[in-house]
Motif scaffolding. Structure first.
Motif, PDB file in Angstrom:
ATOM      1  N   GLY A  36       0.729  -1.327   0.112  1.00  0.00           N
ATOM      2  CA  GLY A  36       0.067   0.035   0.089  1.00  0.00           C
ATOM      3  C   GLY A  36       0.932   1.036  -0.061  1.00  0.00           C
ATOM      4  N   HIS A  37       1.983   1.257   0.825  1.00  0.00           N
ATOM      5  CA  HIS A  37       2.808   2.547   0.946  1.00  0.00           C
ATOM      6  C   HIS A  37       3.549   2.526  -0.286  1.00  0.00           C
ATOM      7  CE1 HIS A  37       2.484   1.306   5.439  1.00  0.00           C
ATOM      8  NE2 HIS A  37       2.120   2.409   5.160  1.00  0.00           N
ATOM      9  N   ILE A  38       3.976   1.439  -0.685  1.00  0.00           N
ATOM     10  CA  ILE A  38       4.918   1.279  -1.909  1.00  0.00           C
ATOM     11  C   ILE A  38       3.924   1.933  -3.091  1.00  0.00           C
ATOM     12  CG2 ILE A  38       5.931  -0.118  -3.740  1.00  0.00           C
ATOM     13  CD1 ILE A  38       6.795  -2.024  -1.361  1.00  0.00           C
ATOM     14  N   SER A  39       2.792   1.731  -3.428  1.00  0.00           N
ATOM     15  CA  SER A  39       1.975   2.486  -4.327  1.00  0.00           C
ATOM     16  C   SER A  39       1.868   3.756  -4.328  1.00  0.00           C
ATOM     17  CB  SER A  39       0.411   1.729  -4.341  1.00  0.00           C
ATOM     18  OG  SER A  39      -0.180   2.340  -3.422  1.00  0.00           O
ATOM     19  N   LEU A  40       1.955   4.481  -3.253  1.00  0.00           N
ATOM     20  CA  LEU A  40       2.058   6.031  -3.033  1.00  0.00           C
ATOM     21  C   LEU A  40       3.476   6.153  -3.510  1.00  0.00           C
ATOM     22  CD1 LEU A  40      -0.510   5.347  -1.338  1.00  0.00           C
ATOM     23  CD2 LEU A  40       0.394   6.702   0.546  1.00  0.00           C
ATOM     24  N   PHE A 146      -1.708  10.289  -0.264  1.00  0.00           N
ATOM     25  CA  PHE A 146      -2.382   9.787   0.721  1.00  0.00           C
ATOM     26  C   PHE A 146      -3.480   8.529   0.478  1.00  0.00           C
ATOM     27  CE2 PHE A 146      -1.379  13.935   2.355  1.00  0.00           C
ATOM     28  CZ  PHE A 146      -0.737  13.466   3.699  1.00  0.00           C
ATOM     29  N   GLY A 147      -3.435   7.570   1.047  1.00  0.00           N
ATOM     30  CA  GLY A 147      -4.290   6.168   0.587  1.00  0.00           C
ATOM     31  C   GLY A 147      -5.690   6.494   1.007  1.00  0.00           C
ATOM     32  N   MET A 148      -6.586   5.957   0.084  1.00  0.00           N
ATOM     33  CA  MET A 148      -8.218   5.980   0.392  1.00  0.00           C
ATOM     34  C   MET A 148      -8.360   4.874   1.483  1.00  0.00           C
ATOM     35  SD  MET A 148      -9.549   6.671  -3.368  1.00  0.00           S
ATOM     36  CE  MET A 148     -11.107   6.625  -3.133  1.00  0.00           C
ATOM     37  N   LYS A 149      -7.761   4.076   1.785  1.00  0.00           N
ATOM     38  CA  LYS A 149      -7.817   3.391   2.764  1.00  0.00           C
ATOM     39  C   LYS A 149      -8.211   4.091   4.307  1.00  0.00           C
ATOM     40  CE  LYS A 149      -6.536  -0.115   5.778  1.00  0.00           C
ATOM     41  NZ  LYS A 149      -6.164   0.467   7.010  1.00  0.00           N
ATOM     42  N   ASP A 150      -7.500   5.098   4.388  1.00  0.00           N
ATOM     43  CA  ASP A 150      -7.728   6.014   5.359  1.00  0.00           C
ATOM     44  C   ASP A 150      -8.638   7.109   4.856  1.00  0.00           C
ATOM     45  OD1 ASP A 150      -5.988   4.786   7.809  1.00  0.00           O
ATOM     46  OD2 ASP A 150      -4.704   4.780   5.617  1.00  0.00           O
ATOM     47  N   LEU A 151      -9.825   7.117   4.530  1.00  0.00           N
ATOM     48  CA  LEU A 151     -10.466   8.005   3.610  1.00  0.00           C
ATOM     49  C   LEU A 151     -10.608   9.153   4.610  1.00  0.00           C
ATOM     50  CD1 LEU A 151     -12.033   8.464   0.827  1.00  0.00           C
ATOM     51  CD2 LEU A 151     -13.959   7.666   2.014  1.00  0.00           C
ATOM     52  N   GLN A 152     -11.031   9.007   5.865  1.00  0.00           N
ATOM     53  CA  GLN A 152     -11.509  10.080   6.659  1.00  0.00           C
ATOM     54  C   GLN A 152     -10.095  10.959   6.986  1.00  0.00           C
ATOM     55  OE1 GLN A 152     -12.974   9.082  10.505  1.00  0.00           O
ATOM     56  NE2 GLN A 152     -13.621  10.952  11.003  1.00  0.00           N
ATOM     57  N   GLN A 153      -9.042  10.305   6.879  1.00  0.00           N
ATOM     58  CA  GLN A 153      -7.751  11.244   7.014  1.00  0.00           C
ATOM     59  C   GLN A 153      -7.607  12.016   5.883  1.00  0.00           C
ATOM     60  OE1 GLN A 153      -3.985   9.506   8.731  1.00  0.00           O
ATOM     61  NE2 GLN A 153      -3.752   9.183   6.489  1.00  0.00           N
ATOM     62  N   LEU A 154      -7.763  11.064   4.637  1.00  0.00           N
ATOM     63  CA  LEU A 154      -7.663  11.872   3.440  1.00  0.00           C
ATOM     64  C   LEU A 154      -8.504  13.051   3.224  1.00  0.00           C
ATOM     65  CD1 LEU A 154      -6.789  11.988   0.542  1.00  0.00           C
ATOM     66  CD2 LEU A 154      -8.610  10.400  -0.186  1.00  0.00           C
TER      67      LEU A 154
HETATM   68  P1  AMP Z   1       0.426   4.443   7.685  1.00  0.00           P
HETATM   69  O1  AMP Z   1       1.652   4.237   7.680  1.00  0.00           O
HETATM   70  O2  AMP Z   1      -0.810   3.407   8.203  1.00  0.00           O
HETATM   71  O3  AMP Z   1      -0.030   6.004   8.586  1.00  0.00           O
HETATM   72  O4  AMP Z   1      -0.263   4.971   6.084  1.00  0.00           O
HETATM   73  C1  AMP Z   1       0.528   5.881   5.598  1.00  0.00           C
HETATM   74  C2  AMP Z   1      -0.134   6.125   4.090  1.00  0.00           C
HETATM   75  O5  AMP Z   1      -0.437   4.967   3.468  1.00  0.00           O
HETATM   76  C3  AMP Z   1      -1.552   6.741   4.373  1.00  0.00           C
HETATM   77  O6  AMP Z   1      -1.765   7.717   3.447  1.00  0.00           O
HETATM   78  C4  AMP Z   1      -2.520   5.379   4.299  1.00  0.00           C
HETATM   79  O7  AMP Z   1      -3.825   5.862   3.846  1.00  0.00           O
HETATM   80  C5  AMP Z   1      -1.671   4.675   3.229  1.00  0.00           C
HETATM   81  N1  AMP Z   1      -1.908   3.440   3.110  1.00  0.00           N
HETATM   82  C6  AMP Z   1      -2.003   2.551   4.013  1.00  0.00           C
HETATM   83  N2  AMP Z   1      -2.480   1.442   3.925  1.00  0.00           N
HETATM   84  C7  AMP Z   1      -2.983   1.475   2.479  1.00  0.00           C
HETATM   85  C8  AMP Z   1      -3.493   0.370   1.453  1.00  0.00           C
HETATM   86  N3  AMP Z   1      -3.770  -0.658   1.773  1.00  0.00           N
HETATM   87  N4  AMP Z   1      -3.534   0.998   0.288  1.00  0.00           N
HETATM   88  C9  AMP Z   1      -3.291   2.238  -0.211  1.00  0.00           C
HETATM   89  N5  AMP Z   1      -2.627   3.218   0.869  1.00  0.00           N
HETATM   90  C10 AMP Z   1      -2.586   2.786   1.955  1.00  0.00           C
END
Ligand code: AMP
Length: 279
Positions: A36-40, A146-154
């Motif tokens: 997930g992070h790697i995609s960002l 930012f990932g949509m996984k944390d949609l509220q945060q986004l």
């Molecule tokens: P975190 O390290 O959990 O704070 O996440 C850092 C960033 O990675 C945030 O923008 C998350 O939304 C994003 N992220 C975490 N998990 C995923 C996922 N499965 N797919 C896409 N983005 C993610």
């Protein structure tokens, strides 16, 4: 790739790139990096001259009874992942450098910070917004991912960026999932094999709800999904809500683009997930 641990030094480096006309991308994380992070990171590397990944487990966004101390911190592995994915700078500040004892400034995003996860994690989004503002200022980022996984945060960060006229452009990124549908999360490492198998049901139920939404009314979709979530062995629902995709406000019957957002405990692990649903 360089690892920078000092806030002033990171800002100085970033400012120099901006002055030279380079574009800077920021990927804020708490580490324990996964696909997930790697995609960002990949999106940032593609669109910017310089990519900064911040790794900071932010104590301000954890409640006292939460998992701040046991949050995974596999630093060496994280650095390898960053290097392999063409990151230019990893910014890893200490808590003391980011939030010295004299720190007094906090950022609040009204309404958005109080609903969904905010109703269960008292100061969580205040901590998130405050740290992200600092990261924007330190990195001077042109774009932040930012990932949509944390949609509220986004949504909170998008709101804050508009409200306060930040130059940083927010780039939302799709949720990355395992083949079985489970949304990747650093917290998945807390799950036992059995719990992991049970957790897969959350995304399945969301997917089925999105199908149902095409031809059933909202209440029926909700009721069906909540019943199925309750049936997952050992689950406890913090919330399961269908809300407006754009601003997370309550929906009326006629709205066409909504999001179904859930937070569900599987044993001692709290998982969040969401799916966008359209008619
Ligand atoms: P975190 O390290 O959990 O704070 O996440 C850092 C960033 O990675 C945030 O923008 C998350 O939304 C994003 N992220 C975490 N998990 C995923 C996922 N499965 N797919 C896409 N983005 C993610």
């Amino acid at each position: 790739m360089k690892v920078i641990k000092n806030t002033l030094q990171m800002q100085k480096i970033a400012l120099k790139y901006i002055k030279d006309g380079d574009e800077v991308g920021l990927v804020p994380t708490m580490g324990a990096l996964h696909e997930g992070h790697i995609s960002l990171i990949a999106r940032s590397v593609k669109s910017n001259d310089i990519t900064i990944v911040s790794i900071f487990v932010n104590p301000m966004q954890f409640d006292p009874n939460e998992d701040y101390l046991k949050y995974p911190r596999p630093v060496r592995k994280d650095l390898e992942i960053c290097k392999k994915n063409y990151v230019d700078y990893v910014f890893m500040p200490s808590v003391n450098d980011m939030f010295p004892v004299e720190h007094k400034t906090f950022l609040e995003v009204k309404f958005l910070q109080d609903i969904l996860c905010g109703a269960f994690r008292a100061n969580h989004f205040k901590g998130v917004a405050t740290v992200v503002v600092k990261l924007f200022n330190i990195s001077c980022a042109d774009r932040a991912y930012f990932g949509m996984k944390d949609l509220q945060q986004l949504k909170i960060i998008e709101r804050m960026t508009k409200d306060l006229n930040f130059k940083t452009k927010i780039i939302p990124c799709q949720i990355v999932r395992e083949k079985n549908g489970l949304a990747l999360s650093s917290r998945n490492s807390y799950l036992s094999v059995e719990e992991r198998n049970l957790s897969v049901n959350i995304s399945k139920i969301l997917k089925e709800a999105a199908q149902d939404f095409k031809n059933k009314n909202l209440n029926a979709v909700m009721k069906n999904a909540v019943n199925k979530l309750k049936e997952i062995y050992g689950s406890k629902i913090d919330y399961a809500e269908i809300i407006n995709f754009n601003d997370l406000s309550p929906v009326d019957k006629h709205v066409k683009k909504v999001v179904f957002a859930v937070a569900v405990w599987i044993g001692k692990t709290r998982l969040i997930d969401n799916i966008v649903m359209t008619k």
